[in-house]
Design a protein around this motif. Structure first.
Motif, PDB file in Angstrom:
ATOM      1  N   PHE A   1     -48.779  61.312  15.520  1.00  0.00           N
ATOM      2  CA  PHE A   1     -49.100  62.722  15.317  1.00  0.00           C
ATOM      3  C   PHE A   1     -50.593  62.897  15.090  1.00  0.00           C
ATOM      4  O   PHE A   1     -51.241  62.073  14.436  1.00  0.00           O
ATOM      5  N   LYS A   2     -51.111  63.992  15.657  1.00  0.00           N
ATOM      6  CA  LYS A   2     -52.518  64.339  15.528  1.00  0.00           C
ATOM      7  C   LYS A   2     -52.650  65.634  14.735  1.00  0.00           C
ATOM      8  O   LYS A   2     -51.671  66.346  14.496  1.00  0.00           O
ATOM      9  N   THR A   3     -53.887  65.933  14.345  1.00  0.00           N
ATOM     10  CA  THR A   3     -54.139  67.188  13.649  1.00  0.00           C
ATOM     11  C   THR A   3     -53.962  68.362  14.615  1.00  0.00           C
ATOM     12  O   THR A   3     -54.023  68.201  15.834  1.00  0.00           O
ATOM     13  N   GLY A   4     -53.763  69.533  14.044  1.00  0.00           N
ATOM     14  CA  GLY A   4     -53.603  70.721  14.876  1.00  0.00           C
ATOM     15  C   GLY A   4     -52.244  70.806  15.528  1.00  0.00           C
ATOM     16  O   GLY A   4     -52.099  71.401  16.602  1.00  0.00           O
ATOM     17  N   GLN A   5     -51.214  70.204  14.906  1.00  0.00           N
ATOM     18  CA  GLN A   5     -49.843  70.213  15.402  1.00  0.00           C
ATOM     19  C   GLN A   5     -49.781  69.716  16.843  1.00  0.00           C
ATOM     20  O   GLN A   5     -49.289  70.394  17.747  1.00  0.00           O
ATOM     21  N   GLN A   6     -50.291  68.495  17.033  1.00  0.00           N
ATOM     22  CA  GLN A   6     -50.261  67.835  18.336  1.00  0.00           C
ATOM     23  C   GLN A   6     -49.700  66.435  18.169  1.00  0.00           C
ATOM     24  O   GLN A   6     -49.758  65.843  17.090  1.00  0.00           O
ATOM     25  N   VAL A   7     -49.150  65.893  19.254  1.00  0.00           N
ATOM     26  CA  VAL A   7     -48.592  64.548  19.241  1.00  0.00           C
ATOM     27  C   VAL A   7     -49.124  63.792  20.450  1.00  0.00           C
ATOM     28  O   VAL A   7     -49.265  64.346  21.543  1.00  0.00           O
ATOM     29  N   SER A   8     -49.444  62.516  20.228  1.00  0.00           N
ATOM     30  CA  SER A   8     -49.937  61.645  21.290  1.00  0.00           C
ATOM     31  C   SER A   8     -48.811  60.707  21.708  1.00  0.00           C
ATOM     32  O   SER A   8     -48.252  59.993  20.870  1.00  0.00           O
TER      33      SER A   8
END
Length: 435
Positions: free
Chosen positions: A128-135
């Protein structure tokens, strides 16, 4: 205590990103089928280490999978073969007791994987990344995608819930990818004093679930309309199979899995309704392991259409799935589910304790006690008996400090002792305890 749940995250992807996801899911499915065939050739082995040693290089070079996914594929195939071997052994045990029982054929051919569902390991294949994003990993590298989901689940992810493995799932109807993520959250340990009521649940076909607490508050879920809708799936499948045209086959593919999803949705909704009707409750359910083996079946060539229809309905509905949904959702809502013996719950009078098959005339919906004349809906009698047995579990929990979530079936003497205690139980709304 830790409660495990699965959160469904909708991924927002462009056309190009969807093409990358299509490529990795199709490659993963092809790799599963290749590995399944190799495991079948290796004497149908369920040893993940052996399978990985045989196929790892091919999975990396031929299918282009990353290192972690090339390890996940053999583990998934090995788990599938292990499940199939368990069913083979269970079927062999049934045939030893009953030579007419069917032989399990699940291992006659290599299992085939058709779903475009891909397993990801947290920290390796996705993060999970910041800004409600997923890698997430693909064949062409990483994709960073925004996602959305149920607000409470998103808050748990943001607050540092323990994150486990995930599955990349493709919804063919919506042409949309979802990420199904396993979460572990901390919940307060259950205590007898936090459960304000004891509830018994009786499951069946005419009524999927009948519940009652010790104060007499009842819950009924009829299965009439649901079974009628499920029967339409079977009729459509039968008609298309008889037709046999190319368009009929395409329609069969479109219908595949829809009935199973329909049943799962009904069970999930029913479990939620039960838990909301009886909040903060100790819920007793029947131990139904092996119920189909113990249930009498009449599967003769001369059987009537009515009998075959009843057998088909009984075989398709999943009680284990319903009880699994109850146990899965209960800790999140402050409930606890325990299993009790199912023996004689629908034959025992909760008022006087008399137990007889004749208490249910013609096996109908009315319970009429031969001893005291007590009359009530038969499924409600079963629910009340299950609730009384759950009350014993609660009393043992309070006296010993240990909660037994399933009856001990290790020996016959323990079972006889439990049944002896059950024979002393009596139900009366005037004498219901204050919890």
């Amino acid at each position: 205590m830790k409660a495990t749940l699965t959160t469904k995250l909708k991924l927002h992807h462009t056309r190009e990103q969807k093409a990358a996801l299509d490529a990795v899911t199709l490659a993963y499915r092809d790799a599963l089928n290749y590995t399944s065939h190799q495991a079948f050739e290796m004497n149908k082995t369920s040893n993940a280490a052996k399978i990985q040693k045989e196929v790892y290089t091919t999975l990396r070079q031929r299918f282009g999978l990353g290192a972690q996914m090339a390890c996940s594929v053999p583990r998934k195939v090995a788990a599938t073969y292990k499940t199939l071997w368990t069913r083979v052994k269970q079927a062999a045990a049934r045939r030893a007791m009953n030579p007419k029982a069917r032989r399990y054929k699940g291992l006659d051919h290599a299992p085939k994987f058709v779903s475009r569902t891909l397993s990801y390991q947290y920290g390796r294949d996705y993060s999970f990344k910041t800004g409600q994003q997923v890698s997430i990993a693909t064949l062409a590298g990483r994709l960073v995608l925004p996602y959305e989901g149920y607000r409470k689940h998103l808050d748990w992810i943001a607050d540092g819930a323990q994150i486990g493995a995930a599955q990349l799932w493709y919804d063919k109807r919506k042409k949309q990818y979802f990420l199904l993520v396993a979460l572990e959250i901390e919940r307060p340990d259950p205590e007898p004093t936090t459960h304000h009521q004891v509830v018994g649940v009786d499951v069946g076909m005419r009524y999927f679930a009948v519940a009652s607490n010790l104060s007499g508050k009842a819950f009924f879920k009829s299965g009439k309309e649901t079974l009628r809708k499920a029967e339409r799936f079977q009729q459509a499948r039968k008609s298309l199979q008889q037709k046999g045209t190319r368009s009929a086959v395409r329609r069969l593919v479109a219908l595949s899995g829809r009935e199973r999803r329909f049943i799962a949705d009904v069970n999930s909704s029913l479990a939620s309704a039960l838990l909301k009707t009886y909040p903060h409750a100790l819920i007793g359910v029947e131990e139904l392991t092996g119920v189909r083996d113990r249930t009498e079946r009449r599967s003769r060539l001369t059987s009537s259409e009515k009998t075959r229809k009843a057998n088909r309905r009984r075989a398709k509905w999943s009680y284990a799935e319903l009880l699994g949904f109850l146990a899965y959702k209960a800790p999140l809502l402050g409930n606890t589910v325990v299993k009790v013996d199912a023996h004689y719950t629908s034959q025992t009078c909760p008022k006087c304790g008399h137990c007889s098959r004749d208490n249910r005339p013609r096996k109908g919906l009315m319970f009429v006690c031969e001893g005291c004349g007590y009359q009530l809906h038969a499924d409600l009698v079963g629910a009340r008996n299950v609730g009384l047995r759950a009350l014993l579990v609660r009393q043992d929990w309070m006296s010993t400090g240990r909660l037994s979530c399933a009856p001990d079936v290790s020996d016959a003497e323990t079972k006889a002792a439990r049944l002896s205690r059950y024979a002393e139980l009596r139900w009366s709304p005037d004498a219901s305890p204050r919890l």
